[in-house]
Scaffold this motif. Sequence first.
Motif, PDB file in Angstrom:
ATOM      1  N   MET A   7       0.865  -1.184   0.000  1.00 49.08           N
ATOM      2  CA  MET A   7       0.000   0.000   0.000  1.00 49.08           C
ATOM      3  C   MET A   7       0.900   1.231   0.000  1.00 49.08           C
ATOM      4  O   MET A   7       1.757   1.370   0.873  1.00 49.08           O
ATOM      5  N   ALA A  59      -7.990  -4.859  -3.238  1.00 50.47           N
ATOM      6  CA  ALA A  59      -7.373  -5.211  -1.950  1.00 50.47           C
ATOM      7  C   ALA A  59      -7.653  -6.653  -1.554  1.00 50.47           C
ATOM      8  O   ALA A  59      -6.917  -7.227  -0.754  1.00 50.47           O
ATOM      9  N   ARG A  77      -7.288  -1.757   2.836  1.00 50.56           N
ATOM     10  CA  ARG A  77      -5.971  -2.031   2.270  1.00 50.56           C
ATOM     11  C   ARG A  77      -4.952  -2.305   3.364  1.00 50.56           C
ATOM     12  O   ARG A  77      -4.181  -3.264   3.286  1.00 50.56           O
TER      13      ARG A  77
END
Length: 152
Positions: A7, A59, A77
């Motif tokens: 991320m 995700a 996420r």
Amino acid sequence: MGATRIMIIGGLGAGKSRLALRLSRILDIPVYCVDEAVHDEKGRLRANSEIDRTVRSWASKHQWIIEGGNSRTYSDRASRATVLVFMKPPRWLRVYRVDIRDKLNFSLLYWSFKYDAMFGVKDEQTLGSAGKDVSTYTIIKNKDVDELLKEL
């Protein structure tokens, strides 16, 4: 390091897309750009529910690099990320990059300048709340990117 779900967050002009593409080439992991979920092919803003659904579907995948904002899906996420990167170069550099890249788009320049006050706290909180099994990085200088790439 098990860098399978990365991320990347930070303001406009921070270098998120560039880092994501570099990591993708090195690790052979697909990149998803939140901006692509936000606007349709004609540049129109999509509904929040559609944006969130798209980002959450990314995700849920086994491997990914997701770069960009949409703080409504940060927790989705972050809860699955194995690596969390906060891009935080100096504001002057971010504004300069946006100016060069987007040719005096005043709206983008405004948001680049205001990002820290508007969204920076959420970014810091997300980084600070990462689980103990999540590798976290704050990127301020190019040297920080080099160190991250070496660790992979």
